[in-house]
Design a protein around this motif. Structure first.
Motif, mmCIF file in Angstrom:
data_model
loop_
_atom_site.group_PDB
_atom_site.id
_atom_site.type_symbol
_atom_site.label_atom_id
_atom_site.label_comp_id
_atom_site.label_asym_id
_atom_site.label_seq_id
_atom_site.Cartn_x
_atom_site.Cartn_y
_atom_site.Cartn_z
ATOM 1 N N LYS A 1 5.422 10.284 1.362
ATOM 2 C CA LYS A 1 6.738 9.765 1.685
ATOM 3 C C LYS A 1 7.312 8.664 0.974
ATOM 4 O O LYS A 1 8.760 8.259 0.861
ATOM 5 N N PRO B 1 0.704 -1.259 -0.189
ATOM 6 C CA PRO B 1 -0.049 -0.021 -0.154
ATOM 7 C C PRO B 1 0.840 1.326 -0.091
ATOM 8 O O PRO B 1 1.601 1.450 0.956
ATOM 9 N N SER C 1 -7.020 0.904 1.188
ATOM 10 C CA SER C 1 -6.113 0.439 0.015
ATOM 11 C C SER C 1 -5.662 -0.739 -0.020
ATOM 12 O O SER C 1 -5.798 -1.407 -1.177
HETATM 13 O O1 C5P Z 1 0.646 6.693 7.374
HETATM 14 P P1 C5P Z 1 1.378 5.274 7.621
HETATM 15 O O2 C5P Z 1 2.659 5.410 8.054
HETATM 16 O O3 C5P Z 1 0.665 4.705 8.738
HETATM 17 O O4 C5P Z 1 1.048 4.481 6.401
HETATM 18 C C1 C5P Z 1 1.307 3.221 6.345
HETATM 19 C C2 C5P Z 1 1.447 2.696 4.865
HETATM 20 O O5 C5P Z 1 -0.080 2.772 4.221
HETATM 21 C C3 C5P Z 1 2.249 3.528 3.841
HETATM 22 O O6 C5P Z 1 2.782 2.717 3.022
HETATM 23 C C4 C5P Z 1 1.120 4.514 3.172
HETATM 24 O O7 C5P Z 1 1.486 4.790 2.019
HETATM 25 C C5 C5P Z 1 0.136 3.519 3.130
HETATM 26 N N1 C5P Z 1 -1.527 4.122 2.933
HETATM 27 C C6 C5P Z 1 -2.342 3.660 1.952
HETATM 28 N N2 C5P Z 1 -3.527 4.286 1.730
HETATM 29 C C7 C5P Z 1 -3.886 5.248 2.759
HETATM 30 C C8 C5P Z 1 -2.937 5.649 3.563
HETATM 31 C C9 C5P Z 1 -1.921 5.090 3.861
HETATM 32 O O8 C5P Z 1 -1.684 2.778 1.253
HETATM 33 N N3 C5P Z 1 -4.921 5.960 2.458
#
Ligand code: C5P
Length: 233
Positions: free
Chosen positions: A27, A13, A90
């Motif tokens: 990021k 994701p 996602s």
């Molecule tokens: O924000 P966080 O660090 O918890 O995100 C964890 C992973 O989930 C990341 O790889 C981020 O890109 C993904 N993500 C995603 N869809 C979202 C929020 C987060 O794929 N709406």
């Protein structure tokens, strides 16, 4: 035969905005040793012989992916522009998008785009330790620090016993159909394991290590760079 020879797929994701980094850029695309941050984990996943395809779940309006060169990662890498509003959305969108390719008992390894220091041994150990498991599990490390529960003013309310406490990492590896059903019924989960736990299952913890850190704050990017550089040497 399928039940005895499940295949392995990875879902990464990468549809988050990474707002806690304060960089204005998601990021997964921040530069890390001259490559987008996400490139490092994708390279490891694409290099694992057992993994058939590595699906990257991007946001529907992601304009950045095509600005980078992914050709070195081979044709097992597949971008899917179907991300949702949360990480769980996602992952679920990715699972739905690949429904016609996979069998119910195939293994899905879900790995955060934000964990660039994934090493081949992390994936090997996860696959080896869980291959015969009915449910699946996740990489994790035992909690080392003493943990405090605080109120909103940062006054300590108590100490949480750390025995038996683990920090969850990724990849998390579950059977396609179990993972999809669990995520379809789960509410507000921040990882796949929580969804399986909510369904009454007990995922297995596989010992990882602290190098598989999640890049959340600017300092983490420096730590990740140090880890990757030292691993290269
Ligand atoms: O924000 P966080 O660090 O918890 O995100 C964890 C992973 O989930 C990341 O790889 C981020 O890109 C993904 N993500 C995603 N869809 C979202 C929020 C987060 O794929 N709406």
């Amino acid at each position: 035969m399928q039940a005895f020879h499940p295949r392995y797929y990875a879902i990464v994701p990468a549809a988050g905005s990474g707002s806690r980094m304060g960089s204005g850029q998601p990021k997964q695309y921040l530069a890390l040793l001259g490559k987008p941050l996400i490139h490092h984990a994708l390279q490891v996943l694409c290099g694992v012989a057992e993994i058939e395809k590595v699906f990257v779940v991007l946001s529907v309006d992601d304009a950045e992916w095509r600005r980078h060169d992914w050709s070195g990662l081979g044709d097992r890498l597949v971008p899917l522009f179907c991300g949702g509003t949360t990480r769980a959305d996602s992952v679920l969108a990715g699972l739905r998008a690949i429904a016609s390719l996979v069998q119910p008992t195939d293994w899905i390894l879900v790995h955060d785009a934000a964990r660039p220091c994934l090493a081949e041994w992390h994936v090997d150990r996860l696959i080896r330790d869980l291959a015969q498991d009915e449910v699946g599990g996740l990489l994790a490390v035992p909690v080392a620090d003493t943990l405090k529960r605080a109120d909103e003013h940062r006054h300590v309310l108590g100490t949480v016993a750390r025995d038996c406490l683990w920090q969850a990492q990724t990849p998390q590896m579950f059977r396609y159909v179990m993972l999809r059903r669990a995520l379809e019924s789960a509410q507000h989960v921040t990882d796949e394991s929580s969804a399986l736990e909510a369904a009454g299952l007990h995922p297995k913890l596989v010992l990882g290590d602290a190098t598989n850190l999640k890049v959340t704050y600017p300092l983490d990017l420096h730590l990740a760079e140090w880890i990757l550089r030292n691993r290269e040497e």
